[in-house]
Write an enzyme that holds these catalytic residues in place. Structure first.
Site, PDB file in Angstrom:
ATOM      1  N   ARG A   1       0.747   3.798  -3.320  1.00 43.01           N
ATOM      2  CA  ARG A   1       0.086   5.082  -3.078  1.00 43.01           C
ATOM      3  C   ARG A   1       1.086   6.209  -2.855  1.00 43.01           C
ATOM      4  O   ARG A   1       0.970   7.265  -3.481  1.00 43.01           O
ATOM      5  CB  ARG A   1      -0.843   4.971  -1.859  1.00 43.01           C
ATOM      6  CG  ARG A   1      -1.946   3.936  -2.003  1.00 43.01           C
ATOM      7  CD  ARG A   1      -2.905   3.969  -0.815  1.00 43.01           C
ATOM      8  NE  ARG A   1      -3.699   2.738  -0.741  1.00 43.01           N
ATOM      9  CZ  ARG A   1      -4.994   2.691  -0.500  1.00 43.01           C
ATOM     10  NH1 ARG A   1      -5.685   3.796  -0.313  1.00 43.01           N
ATOM     11  NH2 ARG A   1      -5.637   1.543  -0.434  1.00 43.01           N
TER      12      ARG A   1
ATOM     13  N   ASP B   1      -5.112  -9.970  -8.216  1.00 44.34           N
ATOM     14  CA  ASP B   1      -5.342  -9.116  -9.376  1.00 44.34           C
ATOM     15  C   ASP B   1      -4.089  -8.506 -10.004  1.00 44.34           C
ATOM     16  O   ASP B   1      -3.771  -8.750 -11.172  1.00 44.34           O
ATOM     17  CB  ASP B   1      -6.349  -8.016  -9.021  1.00 44.34           C
ATOM     18  CG  ASP B   1      -6.036  -7.306  -7.706  1.00 44.34           C
ATOM     19  OD1 ASP B   1      -4.993  -7.589  -7.082  1.00 44.34           O
ATOM     20  OD2 ASP B   1      -6.847  -6.447  -7.296  1.00 44.34           O
TER      21      ASP B   1
ATOM     22  N   GLU C   1     -11.857   0.463 -10.699  1.00 47.34           N
ATOM     23  CA  GLU C   1     -11.429  -0.497 -11.718  1.00 47.34           C
ATOM     24  C   GLU C   1     -12.251  -0.443 -13.006  1.00 47.34           C
ATOM     25  O   GLU C   1     -11.713  -0.559 -14.119  1.00 47.34           O
ATOM     26  CB  GLU C   1     -11.450  -1.920 -11.151  1.00 47.34           C
ATOM     27  CG  GLU C   1     -10.363  -2.200 -10.127  1.00 47.34           C
ATOM     28  CD  GLU C   1     -10.679  -1.623  -8.764  1.00 47.34           C
ATOM     29  OE1 GLU C   1      -9.739  -1.409  -7.970  1.00 47.34           O
ATOM     30  OE2 GLU C   1     -11.885  -1.362  -8.476  1.00 47.34           O
TER      31      GLU C   1
ATOM     32  N   GLU D   1       0.826  -1.210   0.000  1.00 46.58           N
ATOM     33  CA  GLU D   1       0.000   0.000   0.000  1.00 46.58           C
ATOM     34  C   GLU D   1       0.862   1.262   0.000  1.00 46.58           C
ATOM     35  O   GLU D   1       0.539   2.244  -0.683  1.00 46.58           O
ATOM     36  CB  GLU D   1      -0.935   0.004   1.211  1.00 46.58           C
ATOM     37  CG  GLU D   1      -1.952  -1.123   1.245  1.00 46.58           C
ATOM     38  CD  GLU D   1      -3.044  -0.981   0.193  1.00 46.58           C
ATOM     39  OE1 GLU D   1      -3.040   0.009  -0.570  1.00 46.58           O
ATOM     40  OE2 GLU D   1      -3.917  -1.872   0.136  1.00 46.58           O
TER      41      GLU D   1
END
Length: 627
Positions: free
Chosen positions: A222, A360, A526, A218
């Site tokens: 980010r 993913d 998405e 993360e």
């Protein structure tokens, strides 16, 4: 399991990779004959020479008189007539039309520099007034979201817009500030750029040195990704950062943070990094169960590669690329991988295979990291991506009942277990990734005109468009027009009643099942991400229309008048219950992709940038950086 690659695929086609670009007759003869054993043996005798001349004349006649398969393929894909056109058209000379796997189209370093600068200089818009107005609406939404965050939560990771306070759920590095910064730069929201940039300059260095535990994945996607993107965008544009700090501030903070995050790699006994890092004492440790998510370990490379490029220090790229190099060696199921991996053993753990959470972005970064390094020797990534997409089509793609929506399911117990018709909203990244992998960022029309697409590329584009349709219907089937976090599909071995989305007028209300625990919406990006990529590649306006429909639903149901936007508890009822949280990715991804979807295609072009999994555009690397 069915042996079909897709529910709608054309059967019995034996085309292989990269065969649609023409070669000259000289190349055909020289590469087919003069490089083979014929040159060494047959050409040493008069009979061999005579036969060779005879074959050349015969082949010349065939080439000049036999219909080429190329145009039959490009005309026929997507039409019923295509089946016979492909099978019957010109396969007699197919072996001479092969070529090695192609690299994606790329510009010279000089052209890249010129175009990168022009991206950030105001240009005369060719947009229709309708889309100019809609793009401005997205910008206003972004400023409204930022205003709530600035007023109630400045410096916190996230805003709770209903409670009008901030929370730190991502380690306390001011994640919303960094995630939103490059969106503000792209939109030309100068006040936001100034406010966010000033906060980073004054506060982020101390937080990097004093804060506690952060998640490697993360924080990388980010914060490191956001800082690197901001550095690039600000370096070439004095207008968008006229009140902000020098661009070097962003790079310096990215480097200092990455130096601490490297501990996750160097502390691990294998190539797989630990999942968590403690900033203030520069230590790292695994998750409580000892495992890392496959997607998290394999979704760090775009950012670390670009940092090595900018700093000239290879350590960031070397450590992160060890992960993918190691994963290359591990056993897979037709290119598909389990969603957990152990840093202690370096092996996959369990057999759960899915393209939703924890799986993913592994697949996303295979193609994107390959695209990022156009002059590198990382072709194994493209091979892993191609194998994985074949596995997806063979094992995970099904059609719903009764109306035939194409969806991607899961294998909770691996290939030997049962199939689950469950599809996370997260899986809606896949249409954009498939389209990007097919054309490498250029438009479909240009790729077709130049015969750059293989049959596999065309099949993947078809699947991308079918899945994008399904992702849109996950929105339109609900009462709010917003998608649930997870959907199931009535299909061959699965059926549930009385769990629909609430929009009784939807054609697909009996295809899509939404369970009570899955009805929340987190403002995810998405689907609009895939619409953005597909619009850039196909130029089909339906993706803009679909994106606008979703934006209107966000405005109607998630906007908080005092500032910000909120996630929802249940998208199937009106009015929807609100959750009281604005995720950082709403500013960093969702609104950015919508803004770009409605804008000019030469702004952040897909041939010059790859978007990291948090929508931070990273320039494609074409040559080593020199001072």
């Amino acid at each position: 399991m069915s042996s079909k690659t897709l529910p709608y695929s054309i059967k019995d086609i034996q085309y292989d990779n990269a065969k649609f670009r023409r070669r000259s007759l000289f190349q055909v003869f020289s590469q087919t004959f003069l490089t083979k054993k014929m040159k060494r043996e047959c050409m040493t005798c008069s009979t061999g020479k005579f036969l060779a001349i005879l074959m050349i004349f015969g082949l010349t006649y065939l080439v000049l008189t036999h219909a080429s398969p190329i145009h039959s393929v490009t005309r026929a894909i997507g039409s019923k007539e295509g089946d016979n056109s492909i099978i019957n058209g010109g396969i007699g000379v197919k072996p001479f039309w092969r070529k090695p796997p192609r690299l994606p189209p790329h510009l010279s370093p000089d052209e890249m520099n010129i175009n990168n600068k022009s991206i950030h200089v105001p240009i005369k818009s060719n947009l229709e007034p309708e889309w100019v107005a809609k793009q401005e609406s997205v910008k206003k939404a972004f400023i409204h979201a930022w205003s709530g965050y600035k007023k109630y939560a400045m410096g916190f990771d996230e805003l709770m817009p209903l409670s009008q306070k901030g929370i730190d759920g991502l380690g306390g590095l001011g994640a919303t500030v960094v995630d939103a910064l490059d969106t503000a730069m792209i939109m030309g929201a100068h006040d936001v750029v100034s406010e966010a940039g000033s906060w980073i300059e004054k506060n982020l260095p101390e937080r990097i040195s004093k804060k506690g535990q952060v998640n490697l994945f993360e924080t990388t996607i980010r914060v490191v990704g956001g800082l690197l993107s901001a550095y690039h965008l600000s370096e070439g544009d004095s207008n968008s950062t006229k009140s902000g700090p020098k661009s070097s501030v962003y790079l310096e903070n990215a480097k200092n943070l990455a130096d601490v995050l490297l501990t996750a790699f160097t502390s691990s006994p294998t190539a797989i990094p630990f999942s968590d890092v403690v900033l203030h004492d520069r230590t790292a440790h695994p998750a409580p169960d000892g495992l890392s998510s496959t997607s998290e370990a394999s979704t760090l490379q775009l950012e670390f590669n670009y940092l090595s490029f900018l700093t000239g220090d290879p350590k960031y790229s070397v450590e992160s690329m060890k992960v993918l190099e190691h994963m290359k060696t591990l056993p897979k199921v037709e290119g598909l991988v389990p969603i957990y991996i152990s840093p202690s053993s370096g092996e996959f753990s369990g057999s759960n295979i899915r393209l939703g959470s924890r799986g993913d972005s592994y697949y996303e970064y295979l193609i994107k990291v390959w695209l990022q390094q156009r002059q590198s020797n990382w072709n194994y990534l493209h091979e892993m991506y191609e194998e994985a997409m074949k596995g997806v089509k063979h094992l995970l793609v099904k059609k719903s009942n009764p109306n035939g929506l194409v969806f991607v399911g899961e294998l909770p117990s691996g290939a030997d277990g049962g199939f689950s018709p469950k599809m996370d909203h997260l899986v809606c990244f896949l249409p954009g990734t498939l389209a990007l992998g097919a054309t490498k960022g250029i438009t479909k029309a240009k790729a077709m005109e130049e015969n750059l697409l293989t049959f596999e590329d065309l099949e993947n584009l078809k699947l991308a468009e079918d899945l994008a349709k399904t992702c849109f219907e996950m929105y339109s089937v609900t009462a709010t027009g917003l998608a649930p976090e997870i959907a199931y599909f009535n299909s061959e071995n699965y059926s549930e009643d009385n769990l629909d989305g609430g929009n009784k007028t939807s054609e697909y209300i009996h295809d899509i099942v939404i369970k009570h625990a899955d009805r929340h919406n987190l403002l995810r990006p998405e689907t609009v991400e895939s619409f953005f990529v597909l619009y850039r590649i196909t130029q089909d306006s339906k993706y803009r229309e679909w994106g606008w429909s979703i934006f209107e639903a966000f405005e109607k149901h998630t906007k908080v008048e005092s500032g910000g936007y909120t996630s929802l508890d249940d998208v199937t009822v009106l009015p929807p219950r609100r959750r009281d949280k604005m995720e950082t990715f709403f500013l960093g991804e969702t609104l950015k992709y919508l803004y770009l979807l409605f804008g000019e295609s030469n702004v952040i072009p897909l041939t010059e940038f790859v978007f990291n999994t948090e929508a931070h555009p990273i320039p494609i690397i074409t040559t080593p950086k020199t001072e």
